[in-house]
Design a protein around this motif. Structure first.
Motif, PDB file in Angstrom:
ATOM      1  N   LEU A 176      20.221  -0.063 -12.227  1.00  0.00           N
ATOM      2  CA  LEU A 176      19.803  -0.387 -13.591  1.00  0.00           C
ATOM      3  C   LEU A 176      18.311  -0.154 -13.787  1.00  0.00           C
ATOM      4  CD1 LEU A 176      21.661  -3.788 -14.141  1.00  0.00           C
ATOM      5  CD2 LEU A 176      22.352  -1.530 -14.934  1.00  0.00           C
ATOM      6  N   ALA A 177      17.537  -0.468 -12.773  1.00  0.00           N
ATOM      7  CA  ALA A 177      16.085  -0.357 -12.916  1.00  0.00           C
ATOM      8  C   ALA A 177      15.456  -0.477 -11.544  1.00  0.00           C
ATOM      9  CB  ALA A 177      15.553  -1.465 -13.827  1.00  0.00           C
ATOM     10  N   ASN A 178      14.146  -0.545 -11.505  1.00  0.00           N
ATOM     11  CA  ASN A 178      13.441  -0.651 -10.244  1.00  0.00           C
ATOM     12  C   ASN A 178      12.512  -1.853 -10.275  1.00  0.00           C
ATOM     13  OD1 ASN A 178      11.647  -0.049  -7.933  1.00  0.00           O
ATOM     14  ND2 ASN A 178      12.762   1.878  -7.936  1.00  0.00           N
ATOM     15  N   ARG A 179      12.435  -2.507  -9.139  1.00  0.00           N
ATOM     16  CA  ARG A 179      11.561  -3.684  -9.067  1.00  0.00           C
ATOM     17  C   ARG A 179      10.089  -3.313  -9.013  1.00  0.00           C
ATOM     18  NH1 ARG A 179      16.046  -5.680  -6.424  1.00  0.00           N
ATOM     19  NH2 ARG A 179      16.618  -7.726  -7.180  1.00  0.00           N
ATOM     20  N   LEU A 180       9.777  -2.137  -8.489  1.00  0.00           N
ATOM     21  CA  LEU A 180       8.373  -1.757  -8.343  1.00  0.00           C
ATOM     22  C   LEU A 180       7.993  -0.771  -9.441  1.00  0.00           C
ATOM     23  CD1 LEU A 180       7.814  -1.309  -4.521  1.00  0.00           C
ATOM     24  CD2 LEU A 180       7.521  -3.321  -5.936  1.00  0.00           C
ATOM     25  N   PRO A 181       6.743  -0.810  -9.840  1.00  0.00           N
ATOM     26  CA  PRO A 181       6.326   0.089 -10.914  1.00  0.00           C
ATOM     27  C   PRO A 181       6.300   1.554 -10.456  1.00  0.00           C
ATOM     28  CG  PRO A 181       4.446  -1.123 -10.051  1.00  0.00           C
ATOM     29  CD  PRO A 181       5.663  -1.690  -9.386  1.00  0.00           C
ATOM     30  N   ILE A 232       0.867  -1.171   0.000  1.00  0.00           N
ATOM     31  CA  ILE A 232       0.000   0.000   0.000  1.00  0.00           C
ATOM     32  C   ILE A 232       0.906   1.224   0.000  1.00  0.00           C
ATOM     33  CG2 ILE A 232      -1.757   1.267   1.279  1.00  0.00           C
ATOM     34  CD1 ILE A 232      -2.761  -1.409   2.325  1.00  0.00           C
ATOM     35  N   ARG A 233       0.810   1.985  -1.030  1.00  0.00           N
ATOM     36  CA  ARG A 233       1.649   3.175  -1.181  1.00  0.00           C
ATOM     37  C   ARG A 233       3.124   2.822  -1.071  1.00  0.00           C
ATOM     38  NH1 ARG A 233      -1.975   7.998   1.618  1.00  0.00           N
ATOM     39  NH2 ARG A 233      -3.347   8.126  -0.177  1.00  0.00           N
ATOM     40  N   GLY A 234       3.525   1.855  -1.836  1.00  0.00           N
ATOM     41  CA  GLY A 234       4.921   1.448  -1.850  1.00  0.00           C
ATOM     42  C   GLY A 234       5.219   0.531  -0.685  1.00  0.00           C
ATOM     43  N   ILE A 235       6.485   0.169  -0.575  1.00  0.00           N
ATOM     44  CA  ILE A 235       6.888  -0.716   0.513  1.00  0.00           C
ATOM     45  C   ILE A 235       7.393   0.148   1.650  1.00  0.00           C
ATOM     46  CG2 ILE A 235       8.452  -2.558   1.182  1.00  0.00           C
ATOM     47  CD1 ILE A 235       8.362  -3.576  -1.650  1.00  0.00           C
ATOM     48  N   GLY A 236       6.793  -0.026   2.821  1.00  0.00           N
ATOM     49  CA  GLY A 236       7.101   0.863   3.935  1.00  0.00           C
ATOM     50  C   GLY A 236       8.230   0.382   4.823  1.00  0.00           C
ATOM     51  N   SER A 237       8.875  -0.711   4.442  1.00  0.00           N
ATOM     52  CA  SER A 237       9.995  -1.190   5.234  1.00  0.00           C
ATOM     53  C   SER A 237      11.112  -1.554   4.281  1.00  0.00           C
ATOM     54  CB  SER A 237       9.602  -2.425   6.037  1.00  0.00           C
ATOM     55  OG  SER A 237       8.613  -2.093   6.950  1.00  0.00           O
ATOM     56  N   VAL A 265       4.223   5.842  -7.101  1.00  0.00           N
ATOM     57  CA  VAL A 265       4.997   5.863  -5.877  1.00  0.00           C
ATOM     58  C   VAL A 265       6.472   5.942  -6.220  1.00  0.00           C
ATOM     59  CG1 VAL A 265       5.043   3.341  -5.620  1.00  0.00           C
ATOM     60  CG2 VAL A 265       5.391   4.766  -3.626  1.00  0.00           C
ATOM     61  N   LYS A 266       7.159   6.744  -5.420  1.00  0.00           N
ATOM     62  CA  LYS A 266       8.604   6.896  -5.617  1.00  0.00           C
ATOM     63  C   LYS A 266       9.239   6.691  -4.255  1.00  0.00           C
ATOM     64  CE  LYS A 266      11.979  10.104  -7.562  1.00  0.00           C
ATOM     65  NZ  LYS A 266      12.988  10.001  -6.515  1.00  0.00           N
ATOM     66  N   ASN A 267      10.231   5.844  -4.236  1.00  0.00           N
ATOM     67  CA  ASN A 267      10.907   5.552  -2.977  1.00  0.00           C
ATOM     68  C   ASN A 267      12.329   6.088  -3.017  1.00  0.00           C
ATOM     69  OD1 ASN A 267      12.917   3.598  -1.536  1.00  0.00           O
ATOM     70  ND2 ASN A 267      10.987   3.330  -0.469  1.00  0.00           N
TER      71      ASN A 267
END
Lengths: 1092, 478
Positions: free
Chosen positions: A931-936, A265-270, A857-859
């Motif tokens: 190289l890239a990101n695992r989450l969209p 929910i709204r990205g990974i919080g941990s 979402v951007k982490n």
């Protein structure tokens, strides 16, 4: 049938008698002058009334549900009608009103004073006809009035001179508000209609708080109804169903049956787990009818339990029982859950019964699922020639290479042999109803789902009983939900990678090992891996309205989960041969209980509405594990521990507890300005000393602009609301004893010293008394508006800063440990969400509803380990925690393609220099780059639903953009270890001679690969037609002829189309094939639903 | 209204305060630090674990016993692949993956455990006498670990005049995550800490010369005398000759230990019963079946573990009649047509593994000899006499030395140390403290010889600890 006729007959009679009474009107005298003589002992009231009717000429009028005409009466009187009625009223607590020659009977109090008028009525749902409890019946322009009881009835006293001119409003969230002028009516039969767009939707705001109307909600809550969830889909658990339905809720789904999925929910919080590092769970808190449910977390038990498989306890909720799912995303919505709400809260409420006629529904659906996008492996002959070439590339002579490459002709399709089209069956029944003060709903379901992998099956039996009871100020609720599961998880996908030019059978027809690897067909026939379990959730709640303002309530619930896993590795194949058969039995028993007690105060004074609640909660969780194992079986089919010549056993227990105090203050002024404050104090056993306590709180404000005069009645902007919230939530889900220094016995350095029991500190359990809660500070801005009363939009911006992130960090070795779990990082998740819900067409016969959502979402990791050292995983995992980048970034090296001259792979190092694979592998892991990101970067979904008369049709589209996946380099090994495993069909495009331009390097059995190179990176951006469903509601008159109340048929088709950004070359493996190791399936199901 | 609120609030608070004890959760699969030190019985298990931990592969079960010998020329490889300590042998160790990194990690882990005992045992329930003994033994273990660390990772004491060069991180408290990042002490401070621990332990340990744990032999635990023996060796390394002399003299004269005869010497290295001259050794459990130190020297083990053969450099030092010579103290086997000799000190691995001897009386004789020659008032007679005792015990035909030149005498003692204490983890440290160069002949390594001050002779601190600790200073050359 008979019933219906008798009802007609009754109505005819009534009409007839009415006609009669009208004609006899002129004959009656005033009640004071009408003589009545009566003498009965213990006779039914009905008889008495008949006697009076006969003697007086007056007619009685009453509601049988209100007045019990069968109650016995004894009366001996010879006087006037007035006196007789007064006598009866006193004796029976009834009120008699004489109007013309009619006497209406209602329950007392006795006749009202002249200025006041008692009104009553019944509110029902126009659609279902069922009574509607909780409807606000107010005098227009005030908040004075009544609320309907559990039976949909209300009674209210109107005061004042011009009572006739008052207007009553009937309000219920999700329903269109009705206004009725009182006039000279005393009894109101009101039918409320659905508000199609759900602008006034009732939102479940949590298990501590009462439901609210959408417009009054301050926090960010997304609610998904059963209808939107489309529980008819052939999906075994609701968590998987959530995919694409709510903005900002990303489901990292799996293609395997009954395995847990991750919901972000709204990205990974941990922080993600890197290597053996320990981090907190990033999963939301699930609360089912007030009782929390957790995903299965491991890590507290010893390594001997490692072979036990993970199951998904969330799949024990029958999707058919779900009424609504509320997703609490921001601090105001979730801070009341304090502990463990850091990653959002998902509230599930189940369906309940309604008072009235008992209804029963039965449904059955079945279907079949088959593969889509399966990975294409080399065929036997292709494999032979490529393997031969690989040997020759290494300098082996042609003759020897041909010999080494094995059979030229055998072609074993391991996929075909171990996979199948799978059958799905789901049957359900629910019965609900109730009378007087009690309602119930009982449901049961049976689900049998096969996985497409042979040997993997799932069977579930669900049952759920819900009973609600209300007696005056006391309300009781009871919930019981056992779910029985039986499953087999025998096969894994690994078998399909075996070399294709070896036959699974030896010459004598028995199974042979494949190059020393267990034969998957032998495993399917000879081994066992089955689970048998029950999950029992039960809860009871009670509330008591002490005064009009004060309500106290308590809930107690327990969640018990037991599972027994039996694994047998037969001595007849390579899995158990060396130990002569191995049996492992795992017995897991989890018991969690929770109780909360709270008091609420609600008061409306003029334009001010205040609600305040305070409560406390205790939660305890215990897990007991038992493992029995045995080896050395004399007879393979005798599979009990007793038959094993060597038996070992192990046990483990772990527990944790949390005690919490919480409070909420809500206030609104004139339904325009809303404020909400939450505070919660948690004490958790996981942390030590003063770190046990965490305080979380939030503040939220909302402004319903459309209730301001300047916007009221605006036709374009029918509703407009602004929201702003800020607050914190906590996370402690890291494993029960993470802050403790643990001493273990019986490790390599433990055991005994000269026979003395020896213990030694566990290397992964450093004491850290300073370890404390991870905290997620959430900022949220929301804008809700409705255009033309047709299109509802919610736009939200969030900025969550997570501080004190728990992670294992590299520490100075002088501590005695190489890593310690500590609060050491800070990161941010920010993004934007948009939800659109529009009733595009809304006519009697045709409806078109469109729901669309988008979440970005951007982490960014803001700090880690005091900026001192980043944490890197192995190259194959390509993960790292490095400040300034996303925690989900993929780290590695850019691929520079295949050298056309030599056929070797080349890579760029961090400075852009071209390097060979071994040169790249020699570089320190710190020289990798993102190289890239695992989450969209953004993802969401769209649901279109249509209704044309009795036909319904809907389709779901899911999309995701910007996520990449690092695929397993082994499948793309380009000849590496080709002699022992099959590889991708893409290898046929390999480099063969100088000048070949290709992406596939020269085949070599021994070669260096760079597992974290962009060569293995695929962009998995996609749009998917995830489901199409169609239904037909059989017209009522036909249904009735079939002796049914209702009947419908429906069909579903899942995963119909995929559009990938980079679809790849036809006949080769591309994104679609590489995205999931285990291929996806497309299911076709159809079913019926009947109401009895 | 108010009345209700008070009642409700009161109810809530009462109902919960009775729940507070729910929060006391103790694990059962493993015991928490707090739980294990609740009583003496628990503390004893930790002490047993401390001794047991010394047997780790990266400590006495291999690295500590092999490293000083393979680096200084007693050991060569009998095979080419799957080697242990290969980087040390080739002198190409680096801070990222040095073999001795695991020793560093393990020794600080052992140190943390010893510190836990010393800190928490005094709070445990149980007899004061037991608690004091547990703490005293743990202090000896702590001293031993500090002593091992400082010899591997720092220059010898006499590298600077006052030992003011960098030593190691000295820890006398469990190091918690939130504590300030540890710093390296000077060598002098390091030795000070070691001496302090041993002296404190000696003051407490009883004259009965047994450990607090039951079973086994007194030699398997630190006792008053074994602590003194260790302290004698520490003083020797600290060039504190007078004290080294006094202590070694005391132990030799005590009579609790006696030198083995020539005839019993070889056999004393077999079996699991401590010999008469053993002062401190690590017991091997009767059920032991791991690789163990013996596995690496086991001439009968044709599989991958046998690898540490003796160099001809060493074997040529023994006379033809020395009981320690190749023919009697070594097993010789031909591997690929080349003869390799493996010491009988650890002749067998697996279930036949023998205990690891850390301090023997013969070393105390050699300590007294060296200290006598070096002390404030040198006593060459005593030095020659002690030297001759060991020489003649090994070889009855050995000449009686009476060296009058100090350098010759010291060289003779060093030579005897090499012959007597080979494969017991001393050679490199003896060379370094005596500022002797490493000279190797019978080794295949490219770099055979290194001057005593070469940085490669001191191991790098693991890169992980240097990276994770802002205060950490790496050794020169890495």
């Amino acid at each position: 049938m008979k019933k219906t006729y008798s009802r007609y007959l009754f109505r005819l009679l009534l009409l007839f008698s009415l006609t009669l009474s009208i004609t006899s009107y002129a004959q009656v005298k005033a009640p004071e002058k009408t003589a009545v003589s009566i003498n009965v002992v213990n006779r039914p009231l009905a008889e008495v009334l008949t006697i009076i009717e006969k003697q007086s000429g007056y007619k009685f009028n009453y509601d049988q549900t209100e007045v019990n005409i069968n109650q016995t009466v004894s009366i001996k009187q010879k006087s006037t009608l007035k006196q007789t009625l007064d006598g009866l009223a006193g004796q029976l607590g009834l009120a008699f009103n004489i109007n013309g020659n009619y006497i209406s009977i209602r329950k007392g109090p006795k006749a009202s004073p002249v200025q006041t008028r008692s009104i009553s009525g019944l509110v029902t749902d126009a659609k279902t006809g069922g009574p509607m409890p909780g409807v606000n019946v107010f005098i227009k322009g005030t908040r004075q009035g009544a609320v309907t009881d559990a039976n949909g009835k209300f009674v209210y006293k109107l005061n004042g001179n011009s009572v006739d001119n008052l207007i009553l409003t009937f309000n219920f969230v999700g329903m269109k508000t009705q206004e009725i002028k009182v006039g000279n009516e005393n009894y109101f039969n009101v039918k409320l209609e659905d508000d199609a767009l759900g602008m006034d939707e009732v939102v479940v705001t949590g298990s501590y708080t009462s439901d609210k109307r959408r417009e009054e909600v301050v926090g960010s809550i997304e609610q998904i109804t059963a209808e939107r969830l489309q529980t008819d889909r052939p999906i075994e658990s609701f968590d998987k169903m959530l995919e694409g339905l709510a903005a900002g809720v990303q489901v990292e789904t799996t293609t395997e049956l009954n395995t847990p999925v991750r919901i972000n929910i709204r990205g990974i919080g941990s922080l993600p787990t890197i290597g053996s590092s320990r981090t907190t769970s990033s999963q939301p808190l699930y609360v089912i009818d007030g009782i929390p449910a957790y995903e299965q977390q491991k890590g507290n038990e010893g390594t001997v339990f490692n072979n036990e498989s993970y199951l998904n306890p969330l799949s024990n909720i029958n999707p058919d029982d779900i009424n609504t799912i509320s997703i609490l995303k921001d601090a105001t919505a979730s801070a009341l859950y304090g502990a463990n709400a850091a990653n959002g809260v998902i509230i599930i409420t189940t369906k309940r019964g309604t008072i009235g006629k008992t209804t029963a529904n039965f449904s059955y659906d079945t279907g079949i699922s088959s593969f889509i996008n399966e990975y294409k492996w080399l065929s036997g002959s292709h494999y032979y020639s490529l393997l031969r070439e690989a040997y020759m590339n290494a300098g082996t002579s042609a003759t020897q290479a041909s010999q080494l490459a094995g059979s030229k002709t055998i072609n074993t399709d391991w996929f075909e042999l171990t996979q199948r089209d799978a059958v799905y069956q789901n049957a359900g029944i629910d019965i609900s109803g109730g009378a007087n003060k009690t309602s119930f709903r009982f449901s049961s379901g049976y689900r049998k789902q096969e996985a497409t992998s042979i040997g993997n099956d799932l069977q579930k039996i669900y049952a759920r009983l819900r009973v609600d009871h209300q007696q005056d100020r006391l309300k009781l609720g009871f919930n019981l939900n056992p779910t029985f599961t039986k499953s087999s998880n025998l096969s894994n996908y690994g078998g399909v990678t075996l070399v294709p030019n070896i036959s699974p059978y030896a010459e004598n027809g028995t199974y042979q090992d494949i190059q020393g690897v267990p034969n998957p067909l032998a495993i399917l026939e000879q081994n066992e891996n089955r689970n048998q379990g029950i999950q029992l959730q039960a809860s009871a709640n009670a509330s008591y309205q002490i005064t009009k303002e004060i309500l106290i309530s308590g809930t107690f619930g327990a969640d018990n989960y037991q599972n027994k896993q039996t694994q047998y590795f037969s001595a007849n194949n390579a899995t158990g041969r060396n130990v002569n058969g191995r049996l492992e039995i795992y017995d897991r028993n989890y018991l969690g209980y929770i109780g909360f007690l709270q008091a609420g105060y609600d008061k409306t004074y003029k334009k001010h509405t205040v609600n305040f609640l305070i409560g406390s909660q205790v939660e305890n969780k215990d897990t007991d594990l038992l493992r029995g194992a045995g080896t050395g079986f004399t007879f393979d089919r005798l599979r009990t521990l007793g038959a094993a010549s060597l038996q070992t056993s192990a046990s483990s227990t772990s527990s944790s507890a949390t005690i919490s105090y919480y409070s909420q203050l809500g206030y609104d002024f004139d339904k325009k300005y809303f404020a909400n404050f939450n505070g919660r104090l948690d004490k958790s056993s996981i942390f030590g000393g003063d770190k046990q306590i965490a305080f979380n709180g939030s503040a939220g404000l909302a402004w319903l602009i459309s209730n301001e005069d300047f916007l009221k009645g605006n036709r374009v902007l029918s509703s407009l609301k602004l929201r702003a919230t800020y607050g914190s939530t906590g996370n402690s889900r890291i494993g029960n004893y993470s802050a403790r220094g643990l001493y273990s016995f019986g490790t390599s350095s433990g055991d005994l010293y000269n026979g003395n029991v020896a213990s030694y500190p566990e290397s992964s359990s450093a004491p850290n008394p300073d370890l404390g809660w991870e905290k997620n500070h959430k900022l949220n801005f929301g804008l809700d508006f409705t255009l033309f009363k047709k299109v509802r939009l919610t736009a939200e911006y969030f900025n969550n800063t997570i501080i004190d992130l728990i992670s294992s960090v590299n520490v100075p070795l002088e501590t005695g440990y190489s890593t310690i779990s500590a609060n050491t990082g800070k990161m941010r998740n920010s993004g934007f969400e948009l939800s659109v819900n529009s009733e595009i067409i809304e006519t009697k016969n045709l409806n078109w509803n469109l729901a669309f959502n988008l979440g970005t979402v951007k982490n960014t990791i803001l700090s880690f380990n005091n900026g001192y050292s980043a944490l890197y995983s192995t190259a194959a995992d390509a993960a790292a925690l490095r400040v300034g980048n996303s925690a989900n970034a993929i780290y590695g090296y850019q691929w520079a393609g295949v050298d056309p001259q030599t056929g070797t792979e080349r890579f760029y190092d961090a400075n852009g220099q071209i390097k060979t694979a071994s040169e790249i592998n020699a570089l320190p892991i710190t020289s990798t780059s993102v190289l890239a990101n695992r989450l969209p970067s953004f993802q969401g979904g769209m649901v279109n639903s249509f209704r044309l008369k009795n036909f319904t049709f809907s389709f779901n589209i899911l999309y995701s953009y910007g996520a990449s996946k690092l695929v397993n380099y082994i499948d793309e090994g380009d000849g590496r270890n080709l002699q022992s495993r099959n590889q991708s069909v893409n290898l046929v495009d390999r480099w063969q001679k100088a000048g070949d331009i290709t992406d596939i390097p020269k085949l070599l059995i021994v070669r260096s690969i760079v597992p974290n190179s962009s060569r293995y990176l695929i962009d998995i951006s996609y749009i998917k037609l995830s489901n199409i469903s169609a239904g037909y509601q059989i017209p009522n008159r036909i249904a009735r002829k079939l002796h049914l109340n209702s009947a419908s048929v429906f069909a579903n088709a899942t995963n119909l189309f995929y559009w990938y950004k980079d679809s790849g070359i036809k006949g080769r493996n591309g994104v679609a094939e590489k995205r999931f190791t285990y291929p996806e399936t497309s299911a076709l199901t159809a079913g019926i639903k009947v109401g009895l | 209204m108010k009345k209700y609120s008070i009642i409700i609030l009161g109810l809530i608070i009462i109902s919960l305060s009775s729940c507070e004890k729910l929060l006391d959760k103790e694990p059962t699969d493993k015991l928490s630090l707090e739980d294990i030190f609740k009583d003496v019985a628990g503390a004893k298990t930790v002490l047993a674990g401390s001794y047991k931990a010394l047997l780790d592969d990266s400590h006495y079960q291999k690295n500590m016993m092999v490293y000083p010998d393979i680096l200084a020329g007693n050991i060569k490889f009998s095979k080419a692949a799957n080697l242990r300590l290969e980087d040390v042998y080739n002198l190409n160790q680096n801070s990222i993956e040095s073999t001795m990194n695991t020793s560093y990690t393990m020794m600080y882990s052992e140190l943390n455990n010893a510190n836990n005992i010393i800190k928490y045992t005094p709070l445990a329930n149980g007899a004061e006498a037991d608690k004091n003994k547990i703490v005293a033994e743990a202090k000896c273990i702590r001293a031993l670990i500090h002593f091992d660390l400082v010899r591997i990772f720092a220059r010898p004491f006499n590298y600077t005049a006052t030992g003011s060069h960098l030593g190691i991180v000295v820890l006398t408290q469990p190091q918690l995550f939130s504590d300030p990042a540890p710093k390296r002490a000077t060598v002098a401070e390091t030795y000070q800490a070691i001496v302090k621990d041993l002296n404190e332990a000696i003051a407490i340990l009883g004259d009965d010369n047994t450990g607090v744990l039951s079973a086994g032999y007194k030699q398997n635990y630190f006792t008053k005398l074994s602590a003194k023996a260790l302290l004698a060796k520490v003083y020797l390394n600290q060039n504190d000759w007078d004290k080294a002399y006094a202590l070694s003299d005391e132990i030799i004269k005590n009579g609790a230990y006696s030198l083995l005869s020539n005839a019993n010497y070889v056999a004393s290295w077999t079996g699991r019963i401590p010999s008469v001259e053993s002062i401190f050794e690590l017991a091997i459990e009767s059920t032991f079946s791991g690789t163990g130190l013996g596995g690496y020297f086991d001439s009968t083990n044709a599989s991958s573990y046998r690898m540490f053969a003796a160099t001809t450099d060493l074997m040529s030092l023994y006379s033809a009649t020395d009981v320690r010579r190749t023919a009697s103290m070594f097993n010789t086997v031909a591997i690929s047509a080349v003869n390799y000799s493996f010491t009988k000190k650890y002749a067998l691995g697996g279930t036949s593994q023998t205990p690891i001897k850390i301090l023997r009386l013969s070393e105390l004789y050699l300590i007294r000899a060296e200290a006598a020659a070096e002390k404030t008032t040198p006593d060459f007679t005593q030095a020659n006499a002690d030297l001759n005792v060991i020489r003649k015990r090994g070889d009855a035909n050995a000449s009686t030395l009476n060296l009058a030149v100090k350098a010759d005498l010291i060289d003779a003692i060093l030579l005897e140390r090499r012959k007597e204490l080979a494969f017991e983890g001393n050679l490199l440290f003896d060379l370094l403290r005596k500022k002797k160069d490493v000279l190797r002949v019978d080794v295949a390594a490219t770099i055979k010889n290194l001057p005593t001050n070469d940085p490669k002779l001191i191991m790098p601190l693991p890169a992980t600890t240097v990276n994770a600790n802002i205060n950490m200073v790496q050794n020169p050359g890495y």
